[in-house]
Design a protein around this motif. Structure first.
Motif, PDB file in Angstrom:
ATOM      1  N   ASN A 167       0.808  -1.128   0.075  1.00 21.63           N
ATOM      2  CA  ASN A 167       0.129   0.108  -0.025  1.00 21.63           C
ATOM      3  C   ASN A 167       0.758   1.217   0.190  1.00 21.63           C
ATOM      4  OD1 ASN A 167      -3.148  -0.691  -0.014  1.00 21.63           O
ATOM      5  ND2 ASN A 167      -2.240  -1.923   1.739  1.00 21.63           N
ATOM      6  N   PHE A 215      -6.208   5.161   3.027  1.00 23.53           N
ATOM      7  CA  PHE A 215      -5.810   3.816   2.895  1.00 23.53           C
ATOM      8  C   PHE A 215      -6.325   3.296   1.507  1.00 23.53           C
ATOM      9  CE2 PHE A 215      -6.451  -0.852   3.553  1.00 23.53           C
ATOM     10  CZ  PHE A 215      -4.849  -1.258   3.581  1.00 23.53           C
ATOM     11  N   ASP A 218      -5.651  -2.088  -0.456  1.00 22.11           N
ATOM     12  CA  ASP A 218      -5.018  -3.481  -0.893  1.00 22.11           C
ATOM     13  C   ASP A 218      -4.986  -4.530   0.085  1.00 22.11           C
ATOM     14  OD1 ASP A 218      -3.339  -5.393  -2.144  1.00 22.11           O
ATOM     15  OD2 ASP A 218      -2.817  -4.015  -3.558  1.00 22.11           O
ATOM     16  N   HIS A 223      -3.550  -2.366   6.839  1.00 21.95           N
ATOM     17  CA  HIS A 223      -3.304  -1.189   7.535  1.00 21.95           C
ATOM     18  C   HIS A 223      -2.911  -1.176   9.004  1.00 21.95           C
ATOM     19  CE1 HIS A 223      -7.248  -0.468   9.044  1.00 21.95           C
ATOM     20  NE2 HIS A 223      -7.598  -1.019   7.915  1.00 21.95           N
ATOM     21  N   ASN A 350      -6.580   5.255  -6.517  1.00 22.87           N
ATOM     22  CA  ASN A 350      -5.882   4.464  -5.627  1.00 22.87           C
ATOM     23  C   ASN A 350      -4.372   4.791  -5.691  1.00 22.87           C
ATOM     24  OD1 ASN A 350      -7.846   3.060  -4.021  1.00 22.87           O
ATOM     25  ND2 ASN A 350      -7.885   1.213  -5.508  1.00 22.87           N
ATOM     26  N   ARG A 354      -2.380   6.127  -2.327  1.00 24.81           N
ATOM     27  CA  ARG A 354      -1.064   5.538  -2.000  1.00 24.81           C
ATOM     28  C   ARG A 354      -0.256   6.582  -1.469  1.00 24.81           C
ATOM     29  NH1 ARG A 354      -2.224   0.881  -5.232  1.00 24.81           N
ATOM     30  NH2 ARG A 354      -1.003   1.817  -6.851  1.00 24.81           N
TER      31      ARG A 354
END
Length: 393
Positions: A167, A215, A218, A223, A350, A354
């Motif tokens: 991530n 977050f 993935d 996390h 995403n 990230r």
């Protein structure tokens, strides 16, 4: 460096480790290991402790990182560290073997023609270099491409310790956790996970909450758990007009002027923004110096001469102005993400999440996002609306 501005910046003792970290610390010197965890879970710490353990056992090892600043931070944490940036190390290894650099496929750092590298290794009559007796410790392993792992496997690398978080992939040439696991031939059930958040455990609950809002989700890397202790400082998205820029700069400088052990990171979207903030902060710090307060100010950019790197210290208070791509693996007390208007919103949101997840998670206690008034801001689309997570002026 005076005691007044010295930060607590040292490797933890064995009695300060969590049970999960302690178990990693007692892993055998031989073998292949993959440690996966989110930002602040101590991946770099256990990797550095691994290096210290191997040195104590008189084992040959090398600690590999992606970028210059992480190398500097690691060396300041553990001055005896045998450390190198992976791209430079691999290019040097390739030159020793074949008398030339690996052929780049693009302008992306580390994007070599890995198939050609593999063919050269396989077809070599006699290899002058083998990694059989070297323990490789790889931090931020998601930022190394799969071809790199395959190449060192062909060079008989038998003892590997990789710390990674899918991530936090913000480079173009990278590897997934699954690809690393397959290259190392580690079954998924033997993959080691770290989940406890140490970075924000004391005063950074709201920082962790904002990072969690970015977050990417993935499942390959979970996390970190939210720290149990509440903080009182909710992150801000502060929109400023151009006349207020100097006021913001003075306030940033005053943070360190009043709290000399505070390390402030200014993370910028472009080199032009980095230059703008660095010169303004350095000028404001000079004015403060005339009044008897010393505020160290440093910056880093690609291609910087090595002699200038000595000004970058993670073991003292000060201000460090860097580009977003250089922030991987670092830690600051307070983070300012500057001029968010200039960050690119990727069609795959995403990817941008990230990046913000990684930047926000650099902070231990406080985060401020700065946005220029009147200018378009594409990344507004990914900003959390909840005022308990991100306040707005």
């Amino acid at each position: 460096m005076s005691e007044r501005d010295k930060r607590h910046f040292e490797l933890p003792g064995i009695n300060e480790l969590s049970k999960a970290q302690e178990a990693i610390n007692y892993l055998a010197a031989e073998g292949k290991y993959l440690v996966v965890g989110g930002p602040g879970t101590g991946k770099s710490v256990v990797a550095l402790l691994r290096a210290r353990y191997l040195a104590g056992e008189k084992r040959k090892y090398l600690f590999l990182v992606y970028n210059v600043l992480l190398e500097i931070a690691c060396r300041q944490l553990y001055p005896e560290l045998e450390c190198a940036r992976w791209i430079g190390w691999f290019k040097n290894l390739h030159r020793n073997l074949f008398g030339k650099n690996p052929i780049p496929k693009s302008m992306t750092p580390g994007d070599f023609d890995w198939k050609q590298v593999e063919n050269r290794i396989v077809n070599a009559d006699k290899m002058e270099t083998s990694l059989e007796n070297t323990c490789l410790i790889i931090d931020e392993g998601q930022d190394m491409p799969t071809g790199f792992y395959e190449a060192i496997d062909y060079l008989d690398a038998e003892h590997l310790f990789v710390a990674a978080d899918q991530n936090q992939q913000i480079t173009e040439a990278n590897s997934t956790i699954r690809e690393i696991r397959e290259c190392l031939e580690i079954p998924i059930e033997e993959q080691i996970r770290l989940t406890e958040n140490f970075r924000q455990k004391d005063k950074g609950y709201h920082v962790a909450l904002l990072a969690d809002a970015f977050f990417p989700g993935d499942p390959a890397s979970t996390h970190p758990q939210l720290p149990p202790r509440q903080s009182t400082e909710t992150p801000w998205l502060y929109t400023y007009g151009r006349p207020l820029f100097e006021t913001i700069i003075r306030r940033i400088v005053l943070i360190v002027g009043r709290h000399p052990r505070e390390l402030v990171g200014i993370i910028t979207p472009t080199d032009a923004v980095r230059n703008r903030y660095f010169h303004a902060i350095r000028q404001a710090a000079g004015t403060l110096r005339e009044n008897g307060a010393e505020v160290p100010v440093a910056t880093y950019h690609s291609g910087m001469v090595r002699s200038a790197l000595g000004a970058i210290r993670f073991d003292r208070g000060g201000i460090l102005v860097i580009n977003a791509m250089a922030c991987k693996g670092l830690e600051f007390d307070t983070v300012f993400i500057a001029d968010v208007n200039d960050f690119y919103l990727d069609p795959d949101t995403n990817k941008t999440k990230r990046l913000f997840y990684t930047m926000v998670a650099r902070a231990r206690e406080r985060v401020f996002l700065l946005r220029r008034a009147g200018d378009h801001c594409a990344v507004d689309a990914i900003m959390p609306d909840d005022e308990t997570i991100l306040k707005r002026n």
